[in-house]
Design a protein around this motif. Structure first.
Motif, PDB file in Angstrom:
ATOM      1  N   THR A 236      42.016  30.602  36.295  1.00  0.00           N
ATOM      2  CA  THR A 236      42.134  31.551  35.194  1.00  0.00           C
ATOM      3  C   THR A 236      40.722  31.906  34.751  1.00  0.00           C
ATOM      4  OG1 THR A 236      44.254  30.648  34.462  1.00  0.00           O
ATOM      5  CG2 THR A 236      42.971  31.894  32.832  1.00  0.00           C
TER       6      THR A 236
ATOM      7  N   HIS B 229      35.905  44.431  34.208  1.00  0.00           N
ATOM      8  CA  HIS B 229      36.551  43.642  35.246  1.00  0.00           C
ATOM      9  C   HIS B 229      35.582  42.578  35.736  1.00  0.00           C
ATOM     10  CE1 HIS B 229      34.465  46.498  37.972  1.00  0.00           C
ATOM     11  NE2 HIS B 229      34.518  45.520  38.868  1.00  0.00           N
TER      12      HIS B 229
ATOM     13  N   LYS C 252      38.348  40.931  41.280  1.00  0.00           N
ATOM     14  CA  LYS C 252      39.392  39.905  41.253  1.00  0.00           C
ATOM     15  C   LYS C 252      40.353  40.044  40.083  1.00  0.00           C
ATOM     16  CE  LYS C 252      38.423  37.145  44.735  1.00  0.00           C
ATOM     17  NZ  LYS C 252      39.426  36.622  45.664  1.00  0.00           N
ATOM     18  N   THR C 253      40.064  40.935  39.114  1.00  0.00           N
ATOM     19  CA  THR C 253      40.911  40.993  37.928  1.00  0.00           C
ATOM     20  C   THR C 253      41.531  42.360  37.663  1.00  0.00           C
ATOM     21  OG1 THR C 253      39.079  41.579  36.461  1.00  0.00           O
ATOM     22  CG2 THR C 253      39.537  39.220  36.776  1.00  0.00           C
TER      23      THR C 253
ATOM     24  N   ILE D   9      40.452  44.891  32.504  1.00  0.00           N
ATOM     25  CA  ILE D   9      40.902  44.057  31.386  1.00  0.00           C
ATOM     26  C   ILE D   9      40.523  44.796  30.107  1.00  0.00           C
ATOM     27  CG2 ILE D   9      40.641  41.853  30.189  1.00  0.00           C
ATOM     28  CD1 ILE D   9      39.860  40.627  32.914  1.00  0.00           C
TER      29      ILE D   9
ATOM     30  N   THR E 286      42.399  36.776  28.969  1.00  0.00           N
ATOM     31  CA  THR E 286      42.457  35.985  30.195  1.00  0.00           C
ATOM     32  C   THR E 286      43.138  36.755  31.322  1.00  0.00           C
ATOM     33  OG1 THR E 286      44.564  34.968  29.590  1.00  0.00           O
ATOM     34  CG2 THR E 286      42.584  33.789  28.937  1.00  0.00           C
ATOM     35  N   LYS E 287      42.774  36.360  32.525  1.00  0.00           N
ATOM     36  CA  LYS E 287      43.435  36.831  33.741  1.00  0.00           C
ATOM     37  C   LYS E 287      43.722  35.588  34.573  1.00  0.00           C
ATOM     38  CE  LYS E 287      44.780  39.683  36.962  1.00  0.00           C
ATOM     39  NZ  LYS E 287      45.902  40.581  36.830  1.00  0.00           N
TER      40      LYS E 287
ATOM     41  N   VAL F  29      43.842  33.921  39.767  1.00  0.00           N
ATOM     42  CA  VAL F  29      42.701  34.424  40.526  1.00  0.00           C
ATOM     43  C   VAL F  29      42.340  33.411  41.618  1.00  0.00           C
ATOM     44  CG1 VAL F  29      40.304  35.178  40.413  1.00  0.00           C
ATOM     45  CG2 VAL F  29      41.859  35.673  38.510  1.00  0.00           C
TER      46      VAL F  29
END
Length: 127
Positions: free
Chosen positions: A50, A65, A73-74, A77, A92-93, A96
């Protein structure tokens, strides 16, 4: 943008200001689309992580990002309206996938929000 407008901590082209947040330290301020920050980390094991970022903004619409070794990778955001430039929120993402070993992480500022800035950043974390 040219120079560090506050002259805090470093003398290159990164605008820093004292962070009023848990852990104190410095925050990235006056960040605009097209700018980026690069970090090198060494992950002990590969897996699913994460990625979190501590952000603040007086308006909505800014996005960023996270790239790892040149790969987004995200996706975008969004930085929410946190109610002020020193009122912090963690975005949060999860999910990953990252490999073990040295990784080059770039926080890339994509779009400016309603304030004309992307947002402020206190820290990013890979967990």
């Amino acid at each position: 943008t040219a120079g560090n407008s506050t002259g805090l901590f470093r003398s290159d082209d990164v605008d820093l200001q004292t962070a009023v947040d848990t852990g104190s330290g410095y925050k990235l301020k006056d960040a605009v689309a097209g700018e980026w920050l690069k970090y090198t980390v060494n992950l002990q094991s590969g897996g699913t992580y994460t990625i979190s970022a501590r952000v603040a903004s007086e308006g909505t619409g800014g996005t960023f990002h996270i790239e790892v070794n040149g790969v987004d990778k995200t996706g975008p955001i969004a930085i929410p309206n946190t109610g002020g430039w020193q009122m912090w929120h963690t975005v949060t993402k999860s999910g990953v996938a990252l490999s073990a070993g040295e990784q080059i992480i770039r926080l890339v500022l994509d779009t400016n929000g309603t304030t004309g800035l992307t947002g402020n950043f206190n820290w990013i974390a890979v967990q």
